[in-house]
Write a protein that holds these residues in place. Structure first.
Motif: not given
Length: 426
Positions: A106-114
C-alpha cells in the motif's frame, strides 16, 4: 503458570500490553496525519518526508517478518535441534507477514500513484513526479523528445516501470507469505497428529523457501530500496540488505524471548539458547560490516562518477554524522558488547545489544532511504521519524502478541528434536 514439563502453555495478551500497543499505533497515526498536513515556515510540505518514513518503517517491518520465516526454514533445512523450543516466536512473524506485506504494498502504491511537482535529477526541468521512486517513475524520463528525457533511466525502463515493479514486489511478498504460513500450518498439525509426516513437509517447505529466497531477496532489495537511487547500481546491495534483515530479525527474536521469559513464559529457554542467538547476532554483524565496507571501499577506490554519486549524497554535512554513526552502532557496538562468552550469557547485556542493533539497523535503513527521497533539506529526526517509528513498534507488538496468543501451545511439542532442544547445553 505451568512449568516447562507441560506442553499446553498458552500466552495471554494482557490488557496493559494491548493498551501500550494501541497507544503506539495512535501516536503513529497522529504523526502520519501531521506529516501529511503540516507545512513549515517556508510553506514547504512534509508529505514526501512522511512517505519516506512510511517506506522506511514498512520495509523494516516486512524484513523482520521475513527474517522469522528464514530462521524457521534454516532450522528445518539444517535439521537443527537446539532451536526447536523457541520456534513459536519466528513462526508468529511468519503469520504476521501478510499484514506487513499489505502495508508495504500500500505504501509503495500510494508513493507511486500520488504525484507532486519535482525538479529533475539534472536540475533543469520541473515535471510531475511521484513521492517515492521519483528518479524513474515519471514517464517524462523515458519519452524521446521530452525536455526531461534521461537516457540512463530510459535504458532501464524495461525493468523499472510501474506495472512490472509493483508486480514483482507483490510476487515476492506473496511467495514468502504462502511458504511462511505453510511452515506454521505443518508445525501446528504436527502438534495435533504427531509422527514425521508434517516434519518432512516442513523440511521440504523450508528448503523451497531458502531456494526462492536466495534468488529473490537481492531483487527485493534492489526494487524496494536501491531503485530510489535509480542512477546508481551495486551488485552487493542485495546481500548487504539481507545481512541487515537477518541481524535485525535475530535481535527482535532474542529481545522478545528475553521479555517473554521475564513475564514467566518460555521458561524452558535457557542461557544456552540465548547464547546461540547472541553468537548469530555477533557473527552476522561482522558479516554486515564486511559487506558495508567492501561496497564502500570498492566504490571509493574506483572513484567512478556513476558509483560515487550514492556515497556523495551521504557525505553531505547533513548526513555525514549519521553515516559514521551507522558503522559505529552496527559494527563496533555489537563487536565490543558480544565478543566474550560471558556477555552472550548475561541477559541484561544481551538485551542492551538487541536494542542497540534494532535501533542501529533502523538508522541503516534511514541512511539508505532518506538521502534518495527527501535529500538534505528535510533530514534529521522530527515528529515523522519518531512518531511513525513508534506507531510501527506498537503495530508490531499488537500483531505479534495477538498472534502468539492464538497458538495452542508455546512449544512445538511433537517436533522430533524437542528433547534435544530442552536439554540443549553449550
Amino acid at each position: 503458570m505451568e512449568t516447562h514439563n507441560s506442553f499446553n502453555e498458552q500466552f495471554e495478551f494482557s490488557s496493559k500490553g494491548k493498551t501500550w500497543s494501541l497507544i503506539g499505533i495512535v501516536i503513529g497515526i497522529l504523526a502520519i496525519a501531521f506529516g501529511l498536513l503540516y507545512k513549515d515556515s517556508h510553506g514547504e510540505s512534509h508529505v514526501e518526508r512522511t512517505f519516506a518514513n512510511l517506506l522506511l518503517n514498512g520495509y523494516y517491518f516486512a524484513c523482520v517478518c521475513i527474517a522469522g520465516i528464514f530462521f524457521c526454514s534454516l532450522q528445518y533445512a539444517a535439521q537443527a535441534g537446539w532451536s526447536a523450543a523457541l520456534l513459536r516466536v519466528p513462526q508468529a512473524f511468519a503469520k504476521m507477514l501478510p499484514y506487513a506485506a499489505a502495508i508495504l504494498i500500500l505504501i509503495v502504491a500510494c508513493g507511486l500513484f500520488l504525484t507532486q511537482e519535482i525538479v529533475t535529477h539534472e536540475g533543469h526541468h520541473q515535471i510531475t513526479g511521484t513521492y517515492l521512486y521519483k528518479e524513474w517513475a515519471s514517464k517524462a524520463f523515458t519519452e524521446h523528445g521530452n525536455a526531461a528525457y534521461n537516457h540512463l533511466i530510459a535504458g532501464k525502463a524495461d525493468y523499472l516501470n510501474v506495472p512490472f515493479f509493483i508486480g514483482r514486489i507483490v510476487a515476492y511478498l506473496v511467495a514468502y507469505s504462502i511458504l511462511g504460513l505453510l511452515l506454521v500450518k505443518y508445525s501446528t498439525n504436527e502438534d495435533e497428529l504427531g509422527g514425521m509426516v508434517n516434519y518432512k513437509k516442513s523440511f521440504n517447505i523450508g528448503v523451497t523457501f531458502l531456494v526462492i529466497f536466495g534468488f529473490t531477496v537481492p531483487l527485493f532489495a534492489f526494487d524496494t530500496i536501491m531503485s530510489l537511487d535509480a542512477h546508481w547500481f551495486s551488485t552487493m546491495f542485495g546481500w548487504y540488505n539481507f545481512a541487515a534483515m537477518w541481524v535485525s530479525g535475530l535481535a527482535v527474536i532474542t529481545l522478545l524471548l528475553i521479555t517473554l521469559r521475564k513475564q514467566g513464559y518460555f521458561s524452558w529457554i535457557t542461557v544456552d539458547h540465548l547464547h546461540n542467538l547472541g553468537q548469530l547476532m555477533f557473527g552476522f554483524s561482522i558479516f554486515w560490516t564486511y559487506l558495508w565496507f567492501a561496497q564502500f571501499l570498492l566504490i571509493y577506490y574506483a572513484n567512478i562518477p556513476e558509483e560515487t554519486v550514492y556515497f556523495y549524497k551521504r557525505w553531505e554535512p547533513e548526513f555525514q554524522p549519521w553515516f559514521w554513526l551507522n558503522i559505529v552502532i552496527n559494527f563496533l557496538a555489537p563487536f565490543l558488547i558480544l565478543m566474550s562468552r560471558d556477555s552472550k550469557r548475561a541477559i541484561g547485556v544481551l538485551k542492551v545489544a538487541c536494542i542497540v542493533l534494532i535501533c542501529g539497523h533502523w538508522l541503516d535503513y534511514y541512511m539508505m532511504i532518506m538521502p534518495a527521497t527527501v535529500g538534505p533539506h528535510h533530514r534529521g529526526f522530527g515528529v515523522e521519524e519518531i512518531g511513525i517509528f513508534l506507531g510501527f513498534v506498537g503495530l508490531f507488538c499488537f500483531l505479534f502478541f495477538t498472534t502468539l496468543s492464538k497458538f495452542k501451545s508455546l512449544i512445538p511439542k511433537n517436533h522430533p528434536f524437542i528433547g534435544e532442544s530442552l536439554h540443549h547445553h553449550i
